[in-house]
Write a protein that holds these residues in place. Structure first.
Motif, short mmCIF file in Angstrom:
data_model
loop_
_atom_site.label_atom_id
_atom_site.label_comp_id
_atom_site.label_asym_id
_atom_site.label_seq_id
_atom_site.Cartn_x
_atom_site.Cartn_y
_atom_site.Cartn_z
N VAL A 100 0.84 -1.21 0.00
CA VAL A 100 0.00 0.00 0.00
C VAL A 100 0.87 1.25 0.00
O VAL A 100 0.60 2.21 -0.74
CB VAL A 100 -0.99 -0.02 1.19
N ALA A 101 1.94 1.26 0.80
CA ALA A 101 2.84 2.43 0.84
C ALA A 101 3.48 2.66 -0.53
O ALA A 101 3.60 3.81 -0.98
CB ALA A 101 3.91 2.23 1.90
N MET A 104 0.92 4.26 -2.65
CA MET A 104 0.68 5.64 -2.22
C MET A 104 1.80 6.55 -2.75
O MET A 104 1.54 7.66 -3.20
CB MET A 104 0.61 5.73 -0.70
N GLU A 105 3.02 6.08 -2.69
CA GLU A 105 4.17 6.89 -3.11
C GLU A 105 4.27 7.02 -4.62
O GLU A 105 4.56 8.10 -5.12
CB GLU A 105 5.47 6.27 -2.58
N GLY A 107 1.91 5.83 -7.04
CA GLY A 107 0.67 5.77 -7.83
C GLY A 107 0.43 4.39 -8.38
O GLY A 107 1.07 3.42 -7.96
N LEU A 150 -4.93 2.13 -5.59
CA LEU A 150 -5.64 2.29 -4.33
C LEU A 150 -7.06 2.77 -4.60
O LEU A 150 -7.27 3.68 -5.41
CB LEU A 150 -4.93 3.30 -3.43
N TYR A 152 -9.30 4.04 -2.18
CA TYR A 152 -9.52 5.26 -1.39
C TYR A 152 -8.18 5.76 -0.86
O TYR A 152 -7.84 5.51 0.30
CB TYR A 152 -10.45 4.98 -0.20
N PRO A 153 -7.41 6.47 -1.68
CA PRO A 153 -6.04 6.84 -1.28
C PRO A 153 -5.96 7.66 0.01
O PRO A 153 -5.12 7.36 0.87
CB PRO A 153 -5.51 7.65 -2.46
N GLU A 154 -6.81 8.65 0.19
CA GLU A 154 -6.72 9.51 1.38
C GLU A 154 -7.10 8.73 2.65
O GLU A 154 -6.43 8.82 3.66
CB GLU A 154 -7.62 10.75 1.25
N THR A 156 -7.05 5.53 3.06
CA THR A 156 -6.05 4.49 3.29
C THR A 156 -4.79 5.08 3.92
O THR A 156 -4.21 4.48 4.83
CB THR A 156 -5.71 3.77 1.97
N ALA A 157 -4.38 6.26 3.47
CA ALA A 157 -3.18 6.91 4.03
C ALA A 157 -3.34 7.15 5.53
O ALA A 157 -2.41 6.93 6.31
CB ALA A 157 -2.90 8.22 3.30
N VAL A 160 -2.94 3.79 7.29
CA VAL A 160 -1.56 3.29 7.29
C VAL A 160 -0.82 3.86 8.49
O VAL A 160 -0.04 3.17 9.14
CB VAL A 160 -0.84 3.64 5.97
#
Length: 185
Positions: A100-101, A104-105, A107, A150, A152-154, A156-157, A160
């Motif tokens: 996931v990280a 996120m980093e 894309g 992802l 739901y990126p926000e 999920t962040a 995390v």
């Protein structure tokens, strides 16, 4: 969760928890949402029967939510919804959190790019991605290429940051990576 809401919840909980051990259990779950049963036993240095008794009381009073996920019983404050509970339970695994990280980093990425960036075997990635997809955290997009994205990126962040993999989960994931690397040689 807002700080104001958290403060109100803590004040309300103090009034509803009438036992020192039960208070310690509830406090630990608030500090570490998604903690699983065995980890509660270890971190609180209590007997399994004690933890079982007090978690049952806290669940029956709706102070905690019990969620059997991925072979472990996890505990959460009640303000976490089903998606968040499932996501945190998965993100407590180091490899899932690394996947996931990475997304996120960097894309959307192909599965091959993810395996190369975090140094795991394709089969290990597949196992974790299947669970992340089933939990609606990651989706597989198939156009002319295959991409992991992802959902739901926000959201999920934020999760995390809250889901710190336990030592035992990190050791299992690192052992899996070691085996993957030995098999690749």
């Amino acid at each position: 969760m807002s700080d104001n809401r958290s403060t109100l919840n803590r004040d309300h909980l103090r009034k509803r928890i009438d036992n020192e051990t039960r208070s310690r259990v509830a406090s630990r779950v608030r500090t570490d949402p998604g903690i699983h049963f065995n980890e509660l036993v270890r971190t609180l240095d209590l007997a399994p029967g004690q933890v079982q008794y007090h978690t049952r009381k806290l669940v029956s009073r709706e102070i905690l939510v019990e969620a059997p996920l991925y072979g472990k019983t996890h505990y959460f404050p009640p303000e976490y919804d089903g998606w968040e509970r499932q996501a945190i339970a998965l993100l407590r695994r180091e490899t899932a959190a690394d996947i996931v990280a990475c997304l996120m980093e960097d894309g959307p990425l192909s599965p091959v790019a993810v395996t190369e960036r975090i140094g795991i075997a394709r089969s290990t990635l597949s196992w974790h991605v299947d669970r992340l997809v089933a939990a609606n955290i990651v989706e597989k997009q198939r156009d002319e290429t295959h991409l992991l994205v992802l959902v739901y990126p926000e959201r999920t962040a934020r999760l995390v940051r809250e889901a710190d993999p336990s030592l035992s989960a990190r050791l299992v994931d690192r052992f899996t990576r070691l085996v993957d690397n030995l098999l690749a040689e």
